[in-house]
Design a protein around this motif. Structure first.
Motif, PDB file in Angstrom:
ATOM      1  N   GLY A  89      48.831  22.228  45.218  1.00 59.88           N
ATOM      2  CA  GLY A  89      47.640  22.364  44.952  1.00 59.88           C
ATOM      3  C   GLY A  89      47.012  23.339  43.983  1.00 59.88           C
ATOM      4  O   GLY A  89      46.552  23.271  43.132  1.00 59.88           O
ATOM      5  N   ILE A  93      46.165  23.449  39.772  1.00 63.21           N
ATOM      6  CA  ILE A  93      44.764  23.852  39.300  1.00 63.21           C
ATOM      7  C   ILE A  93      45.016  24.846  38.241  1.00 63.21           C
ATOM      8  O   ILE A  93      44.424  24.982  37.132  1.00 63.21           O
ATOM      9  CB  ILE A  93      44.106  24.705  40.504  1.00 63.21           C
ATOM     10  N   VAL A 186      38.789  19.252  34.812  1.00 64.61           N
ATOM     11  CA  VAL A 186      37.791  19.346  36.103  1.00 64.61           C
ATOM     12  C   VAL A 186      38.170  18.622  37.235  1.00 64.61           C
ATOM     13  O   VAL A 186      38.464  18.911  38.435  1.00 64.61           O
ATOM     14  CB  VAL A 186      36.317  19.141  35.604  1.00 64.61           C
ATOM     15  N   VAL A 187      38.575  17.194  36.938  1.00 66.99           N
ATOM     16  CA  VAL A 187      39.047  16.285  37.667  1.00 66.99           C
ATOM     17  C   VAL A 187      40.313  16.797  38.366  1.00 66.99           C
ATOM     18  O   VAL A 187      40.676  16.997  39.840  1.00 66.99           O
ATOM     19  CB  VAL A 187      39.258  14.916  37.055  1.00 66.99           C
ATOM     20  N   VAL A 189      41.346  19.981  38.838  1.00 67.99           N
ATOM     21  CA  VAL A 189      40.937  21.177  39.534  1.00 67.99           C
ATOM     22  C   VAL A 189      40.319  20.479  40.998  1.00 67.99           C
ATOM     23  O   VAL A 189      41.148  21.141  42.082  1.00 67.99           O
ATOM     24  CB  VAL A 189      39.901  22.028  39.000  1.00 67.99           C
ATOM     25  N   ALA A 190      39.597  19.415  40.912  1.00 67.41           N
ATOM     26  CA  ALA A 190      39.173  18.909  41.996  1.00 67.41           C
ATOM     27  C   ALA A 190      40.331  18.288  43.076  1.00 67.41           C
ATOM     28  O   ALA A 190      40.348  18.683  44.299  1.00 67.41           O
ATOM     29  CB  ALA A 190      38.240  18.016  41.817  1.00 67.41           C
ATOM     30  N   ALA A 191      41.230  17.697  42.228  1.00 65.23           N
ATOM     31  CA  ALA A 191      42.389  16.897  43.075  1.00 65.23           C
ATOM     32  C   ALA A 191      43.382  18.129  43.754  1.00 65.23           C
ATOM     33  O   ALA A 191      43.795  18.229  44.677  1.00 65.23           O
ATOM     34  CB  ALA A 191      43.270  16.282  42.144  1.00 65.23           C
ATOM     35  N   LEU A 193      42.067  21.352  44.597  1.00 63.32           N
ATOM     36  CA  LEU A 193      41.595  21.777  45.951  1.00 63.32           C
ATOM     37  C   LEU A 193      41.629  20.741  47.075  1.00 63.32           C
ATOM     38  O   LEU A 193      41.802  21.371  48.010  1.00 63.32           O
ATOM     39  CB  LEU A 193      39.940  21.962  45.320  1.00 63.32           C
ATOM     40  N   TRP A 194      41.496  19.437  46.761  1.00 62.16           N
ATOM     41  CA  TRP A 194      41.762  18.468  47.645  1.00 62.16           C
ATOM     42  C   TRP A 194      42.964  18.847  48.323  1.00 62.16           C
ATOM     43  O   TRP A 194      43.281  18.603  49.647  1.00 62.16           O
ATOM     44  CB  TRP A 194      41.518  17.061  47.032  1.00 62.16           C
ATOM     45  N   THR A 195      44.104  18.840  47.661  1.00 63.06           N
ATOM     46  CA  THR A 195      45.453  19.104  48.135  1.00 63.06           C
ATOM     47  C   THR A 195      45.455  20.210  48.756  1.00 63.06           C
ATOM     48  O   THR A 195      46.354  20.269  49.785  1.00 63.06           O
ATOM     49  CB  THR A 195      46.498  18.917  46.988  1.00 63.06           C
TER      50      THR A 195
END
Length: 312
Positions: A89, A93, A186-187, A189-191, A193-195
């Motif tokens: 993750g 990022i 941005v997408v 980065v969200a992925a 953070l989810w990981t």
């Protein structure tokens, strides 16, 4: 003849699992590493995606051969896998931030071009970030007892997921040339953070450890046919679906052994459950020794979905 037929069957089964069940989960968990091919002003060559997939095929085949030869001794325990998910993750990022900071650039000097080894190395690294279906394929490789059969099962899985990764690589390369690159970043980065969150959940670093001891000293079992429920042994049934475990919270009596019957409704991340510090491929029955009052937590093999057994 029979052995080669078995190898071909495992390869075909792995390909089917990758195509049908592994596409979404593996692309979500591992696709962020493709960001490393399109960051900055480089890495837009479509051949790089092919090298990425070649590295992925090589690492999975080697892992499958080792699993078939050495068995579960070479499998990563849940805590180690959780740490790798967090690392993946963070890597996603970093790649996403580099993509968002990309400016207009002229023709790069040869020294600034990305290493020719980056693509296959990133592809090979995906084996360290297994998705839920990957864990099921690894257990099939272990049970095969053969390096050739284990490699065939894992290689077939990579072939089945290859179209999704090729499409994702194409989309990322296209977006990197447009003003939508920042949105893609941005997408990503969200992925990432989810990981990271999934890794923390799998490791039990927030919300408490995952489960207690599996099996008991007097013949506790994992997997196979549900054991006969005799006097003093209770049974709870949990269904693994694509959306999580149903019911997500079950109740059992404290101080009494319990058979947790996990049934599989859909193939996906929840097809492997982590409980008591080990992974269990579903469907299976897990025998738990008498538990104290409180809650026992279990998660899917990717740390995405959580379930609770409340003992009262």
């Amino acid at each position: 003849m029979q052995s080669w037929l078995n190898v071909l069957t495992l390869f075909a089964g792995g390909a089917a699992a990758g195509l049908v069940a592994g596409t979404a989960t593996c692309a979500a968990a591992q696709g962020g590493l493709l960001m490393g091919l399109v960051d900055g002003c480089h890495g837009r060559d479509p051949a790089l995606v092919g090298w990425f997939l070649a590295g992925r095929l090589a690492s999975y085949s080697v892992a499958g051969a080792l699993l078939g030869l050495l068995g579960s001794a070479v499998s990563l325990p849940p805590r180690a896998r959780a740490a790798l998910l967090v690392a993946a993750g963070v890597t996603m990022i970093v790649f996403a931030v580099r993509l968002m900071r990309r400016g207009h650039c002229a023709a790069p000097a040869a020294a600034d071009a990305p290493s020719r080894y980056r693509a296959p190395l990133l592809g090979a690294a995906t084996v360290l970030v297994p998705c839920g279906v990957t864990l099921g394929m690894e257990m099939i490789a272990v049970s095969s007892g053969s390096p050739v059969a284990g490699a065939a099962a894992m290689a077939g899985f990579v072939v089945g997921t290859a179209p999704a990764f090729a499409l994702l690589g194409y989309v990322l390369r296209r977006l990197s040339r447009t003003r939508l690159a920042r949105l893609a970043g941005v997408v990503a980065v969200a992925a990432g953070l989810w990981t990271i969150g999934a890794g923390i959940n799998l490791g039990g670093w927030i919300g408490g450890p995952v489960g207690g001891p599996v099996g008991g000293p007097a013949g506790g079992t994992v997997g196979g046919t549900p054991p006969a429920t005799g006097s003093g042994v209770q049974t709870v049934t949990i269904w693994a679906t694509r959306e999580g475990y149903r019911p997500a919270i079950v109740t059992a009596r404290a101080g009494v052994p319990v058979d947790v019957v996990f049934k599989l409704a859909d193939r996906g991340c929840t097809g492997t459950v982590t409980i008591g510090g080990r992974d269990v491929a579903l469907p299976a029955t897990v025998r738990l020794p008498p538990q104290p009052r409180g809650s026992l937590r279990y998660v899917c093999g990717m740390g995405m979905y959580t379930g609770l057994i409340n003992f009262s």
